[in-house]
Enzyme design. Structure first.
Site, short mmCIF file in Angstrom:
data_model
loop_
_atom_site.label_atom_id
_atom_site.label_comp_id
_atom_site.label_asym_id
_atom_site.label_seq_id
_atom_site.Cartn_x
_atom_site.Cartn_y
_atom_site.Cartn_z
N SER A 96 27.27 0.26 -105.47
CA SER A 96 27.61 1.62 -105.02
C SER A 96 28.10 1.62 -103.59
O SER A 96 28.87 2.49 -103.19
CB SER A 96 26.40 2.54 -105.16
OG SER A 96 25.34 2.07 -104.39
N ASP A 107 20.35 0.86 -102.13
CA ASP A 107 20.36 -0.50 -101.59
C ASP A 107 21.78 -0.87 -101.14
O ASP A 107 22.73 -0.15 -101.41
CB ASP A 107 19.84 -1.49 -102.65
CG ASP A 107 20.69 -1.48 -103.91
OD1 ASP A 107 21.66 -0.71 -103.99
OD2 ASP A 107 20.39 -2.27 -104.82
N ASP A 109 24.24 -3.89 -101.94
CA ASP A 109 24.41 -5.10 -102.75
C ASP A 109 25.38 -6.00 -102.03
O ASP A 109 26.52 -5.59 -101.74
CB ASP A 109 24.94 -4.71 -104.12
CG ASP A 109 23.99 -3.76 -104.82
OD1 ASP A 109 22.87 -4.19 -105.15
OD2 ASP A 109 24.33 -2.59 -105.02
N ASP A 161 20.11 -6.57 -101.79
CA ASP A 161 20.20 -7.60 -102.83
C ASP A 161 21.26 -8.58 -102.36
O ASP A 161 22.39 -8.16 -102.08
CB ASP A 161 20.67 -6.99 -104.16
CG ASP A 161 19.53 -6.41 -104.96
OD1 ASP A 161 18.40 -6.38 -104.45
OD2 ASP A 161 19.78 -6.01 -106.11
N LYS A 222 25.09 10.55 -110.61
CA LYS A 222 23.97 9.69 -110.18
C LYS A 222 22.77 10.53 -109.77
O LYS A 222 21.62 10.20 -110.10
CB LYS A 222 24.41 8.80 -108.98
CG LYS A 222 25.24 7.59 -109.42
CD LYS A 222 25.96 6.97 -108.23
CE LYS A 222 25.10 6.02 -107.46
NZ LYS A 222 25.27 4.63 -107.83
N TYR A 231 17.99 7.07 -114.80
CA TYR A 231 18.84 6.18 -114.01
C TYR A 231 18.08 4.88 -113.81
O TYR A 231 17.23 4.78 -112.93
CB TYR A 231 19.13 6.84 -112.65
CG TYR A 231 20.14 6.11 -111.80
CD1 TYR A 231 21.44 6.57 -111.70
CD2 TYR A 231 19.80 4.95 -111.10
CE1 TYR A 231 22.37 5.90 -110.92
CE2 TYR A 231 20.73 4.28 -110.33
CZ TYR A 231 22.01 4.77 -110.23
OH TYR A 231 22.93 4.10 -109.47
N1 LIG Z 1 23.72 -4.28 -116.49
C1 LIG Z 1 24.68 -4.71 -115.67
N2 LIG Z 1 25.80 -5.25 -116.18
C2 LIG Z 1 26.80 -5.68 -115.38
N3 LIG Z 1 26.76 -5.60 -114.06
C3 LIG Z 1 25.67 -5.08 -113.49
C4 LIG Z 1 24.56 -4.60 -114.25
N4 LIG Z 1 23.63 -4.14 -113.41
C5 LIG Z 1 24.12 -4.33 -112.17
N5 LIG Z 1 25.34 -4.89 -112.21
C6 LIG Z 1 26.21 -5.21 -111.06
O1 LIG Z 1 25.45 -5.13 -109.87
C7 LIG Z 1 25.92 -4.04 -109.08
C8 LIG Z 1 24.79 -3.43 -108.32
O2 LIG Z 1 23.82 -2.91 -109.21
P1 LIG Z 1 22.93 -1.66 -108.79
O3 LIG Z 1 21.91 -1.51 -109.85
O4 LIG Z 1 22.51 -1.77 -107.37
O5 LIG Z 1 23.94 -0.46 -109.00
P2 LIG Z 1 24.79 0.35 -107.97
O6 LIG Z 1 26.12 0.65 -108.66
O7 LIG Z 1 24.87 -0.34 -106.67
O8 LIG Z 1 23.98 1.71 -107.86
P3 LIG Z 1 22.78 2.12 -106.85
O9 LIG Z 1 23.37 3.23 -106.05
O10 LIG Z 1 21.73 2.59 -107.77
O11 LIG Z 1 22.39 0.92 -106.06
C9 LIG Z 1 26.64 -3.13 -110.04
O12 LIG Z 1 27.58 -2.29 -109.43
C10 LIG Z 1 27.27 -4.13 -110.97
O13 LIG Z 1 28.43 -4.68 -110.41
MG LIG Z 2 23.17 -0.91 -105.50
#
Ligand SMILES: Nc1ncnc2c1ncn2[C@@H]1O[C@H](COP(=O)(O)OP(=O)(O)OP(=O)(O)O)[C@@H](O)[C@H]1O
Ligand SMILES: [Mg+2]
Length: 604
Positions: A96, A107, A109, A161, A222, A231
């Site tokens: 995100s 978080d 990433d 992460d 979201k 979520y």
């Molecule tokens: N089930 C999944 N399948 C494929 N890619 C995933 C999956 N879960 C996470 N990812 C990858 O890791 C990234 C980070 O995951 P995360 O759960 O932090 O979601 P996010 O889009 O960053 O949302 P948030 O705002 O909740 O952190 C995702 O954007 C995606 O690229």
């Molecule tokens: Mg994230």
């Protein structure tokens, strides 16, 4: 044209919809769906004081970038390389944060992009030690064996992460183009998966007609999904990337519409999606024959056919982001989508407000019956590791529970709840970790002085029949089967960890859970009493089959044995099984009905 079908409408939004889009942004800001400027600066570029004992000032991402370069140079030096300073490495973001939709508590990433002479072992050994000794970094936990190996930690309280991808290059150019497919050719699977997050984020942004509209709608979805407690990828709902792909698809179908219009279309269309037709943003690239990572393809891979709600990432190799979805979570998601569609219809005609969309789903008031899965440890690091394992396997328990004929819905709470307590008597320990104290009073009263830690996962259960009239319900097979699976897993450290599973009815839940909403439950709470089993209301027999659990769960076993003795219902063998009419079914079966074939994506 973006997308695999032509848009459904090229119309622009009405004045009313434009006004509602502005209102939506205001409400999103009030609800903290945008990061406040001071925190944004902390993440990206502003100078902060690292600590009182350190004169230097750095930013989170800037520091990670510098630490990565230092790590690579150290390893290069050990390898005896000359001109070490010429070898570059760098940190990229994904998730995100890269999409530009992170909320205040999200978080970051991050991905370390490393040259070919660095190994994954170096990353988990040397980089981990460097991070551990860095001021501002705490709660570091390396999850080396996961599908995407990751080091998790908090940096000035911001959850990070950190994954790594080793590229087939001798040095990483600062202007690296991660979307170059030839990079993947000589990479191992884990590196490809790690790099995929960044590639997916970039490609997603390139596949939507208006990035700003996409971002506003995604922030809205979201927030709604968080408030409604749906979520979470790991326990079987949808995670950030899956929601992002769904939103991007609706943006493609209404390329000229503003955010409010897209939100209203989103709920109607996704609620009626013809699952398991996949949601895709572009044609899936076929398997190139290079490497052993195969794109999602239900025609070729039997496992891919099991996905109930396939939502597929765009970048090669395309992956299904929703393989954790269970029958129950699908029902719940569909029910929530339908409810939200109704609310947004009213928002669009002025008879409801956006705030109505973001009302919290009070999970702990929704069900009569709950299962508590308590993992406990005598040190915090063991707890983090043990709880991570349980959380990643919880889906197995959910599937086992929902396959019991009496269980209509097994609804996991989206996150485990942490607690810690300093105990001065053994009886407090038993109470805290959810185990029955031994009959021997001496042992129970023995004095100690130690802090214990727990993480508790909750599952709400909805039964097909009225428990008050029906026979005792035996859920021992799924529960014991799951316990056995965990206790036999080498990653579960039996020396420091215990696992107890028990039943609670709603009246026995910790009070602060019942009164707090799902989104506010994110904070861990300390020194909270977890009540003992309320024996008066139990109709659940968790321990009446032949499957044996590992000896370390003895306390819990004897506890359950006791319960099943206490709760034999004399009329049970002949009690008719009736449909439960006391409680409205939380997610009506009609929420699964409705097919909109015109929207389904091409056959795969
Ligand atoms: N089930 C999944 N399948 C494929 N890619 C995933 C999956 N879960 C996470 N990812 C990858 O890791 C990234 C980070 O995951 P995360 O759960 O932090 O979601 P996010 O889009 O960053 O949302 P948030 O705002 O909740 O952190 C995702 O954007 C995606 O690229
Ligand atoms: Mg994230």
């Amino acid at each position: 044209m973006l997308g695999v079908t032509p848009p459904l409408s090229l119309a622009s939004s009405s004045q009313n919809d434009l006004r509602l889009a502005d209102e939506l942004v205001k409400v999103l800001k009030q609800q903290k769906a945008f990061e406040p400027p001071e925190k944004a600066l902390l993440r990206v570029g502003f100078l902060i004081s690292v600590s009182s004992c350190c004169s230097c000032s750095r930013t989170v991402l800037d520091t990670l970038n510098k630490l990565t370069k230092r790590f690579v140079h150290e390893v290069c030096r050990e390898q005896g390389l000359t001109e070490v300073e010429m070898v570059n490495a760098k940190v990229l973001t994904y998730g995100s944060y890269r999409l530009g939709v992170h909320a205040e508590d999200a978080d970051i990433d991050t991905l370390c992009v490393l040259p070919r002479n660095i190994t994954r072992y170096d990353f988990f050994d040397r980089m981990r030690s460097i991070l551990q000794s860095q001021p501002g970094i705490e709660k570091l936990n390396a999850v080396e064996e996961s599908y995407v190996p990751v080091i998790k930690f908090k940096f000035y309280n911001i959850p990070i992460d950190l994954v790594c991808a080793i590229l087939p290059l001798s040095t990483i150019p600062e202007d690296l183009n991660v979307n170059n497919p030839s990079l993947l050719r000589f990479m191992d699977q884990r590196c490809i998966r790690s790099l995929n997050g960044t590639r997916v984020a970039d490609e997603l942004l390139s596949l939507v007609p208006h990035v700003n509209t996409f971002r506003t709608v995604l922030r809205c979805i979201k927030l709604w999904a968080t408030k409604r407690a749906i979520y979470s990828n790991v326990v079987g709902f949808l995670g950030g990337v899956a929601w992002a792909i769904l939103v991007a698809r609706i943006c493609q179908l209404y390329p000229n519409a503003c955010a409010s219009t897209v939100v209203s279309k989103f709920f109607r269309i996704i609620a009626q999606w013809n699952w398991p037709s996949p949601v895709i943003l572009k044609a899936i690239e076929e398997y190139s024959g290079n490497g052993d990572v195969q794109p999602w393809n239900p025609r070729m891979n039997i496992k891919d056919r099991e996905h109930r709600m396939p939502i597929i990432t765009p970048s090669y190799p395309s992956m299904c982001t929703t393989h954790n979805v269970t029958l129950s979570s699908m029902k719940i998601i569909s029910g929530e989508l339908n409810m939200a569609a109704g609310i947004v219809d009213r928002v669009m005609i002025g008879s409801a407000s956006w705030d109505d969309l973001f009302k919290e789903n009070i999970f702990f008031q929704r069900y009569e019956h709950y299962i508590q899965v308590i993992v406990s440890a005598d040190d915090h690091l063991s707890l983090i590791e043990g709880a991570g394992l349980i959380e990643s396997r919880l889906r197995q328990l959910l599937m086992k529970l929902e396959s019991a004929p009496q269980v209509s819905l097994a609804h996991p709470f989206i996150e485990g709840i942490e607690a810690s307590r300093r105990c001065t008597e053994m009886r407090q320990v038993y109470d805290f970790i959810g185990a029955k104290p031994p009959a021997n009073q001496q042992i129970s009263n023995a004095e100690i002085d130690q802090t214990f830690y727990t993480k508790t996962f909750y599952i709400g259960l909805y039964f097909r029949f009225d428990l008050k009239r029906a026979s005792t319900l035996n859920l021992s097979a799924p529960i014991n089967g799951f316990k056995k699976q965990i206790l036999q897993n080498d990653a579960f450290d039996n020396k420091h960890l215990q696992l107890h599973i028990r039943y609670l009815d709603r009246s026995s839940l910790p009070q602060e859970l019942v009164s707090a909403g799902s989104a506010t439950m994110k904070r861990a709470y300390e020194d909270t009493d977890i009540p003992s089993i309320n024996t008066a209301s139990i109709h659940l027999d968790l321990n009446n089959d032949n499957s044996n659990s590992n000896s370390s769960s003895n306390n819990s076993e004897s506890n359950n044995e006791q319960n099943s003795r206490n709760h034999k219902n004399p009329s049970s063998p002949t009690s008719p099984i009736t449909m439960n009419t006391n409680e409205p079914y939380p997610y009506t079966p009609s929420s699964l009905a409705g097919v909109n074939s015109t929207l389904s994506v091409p056959s795969i």
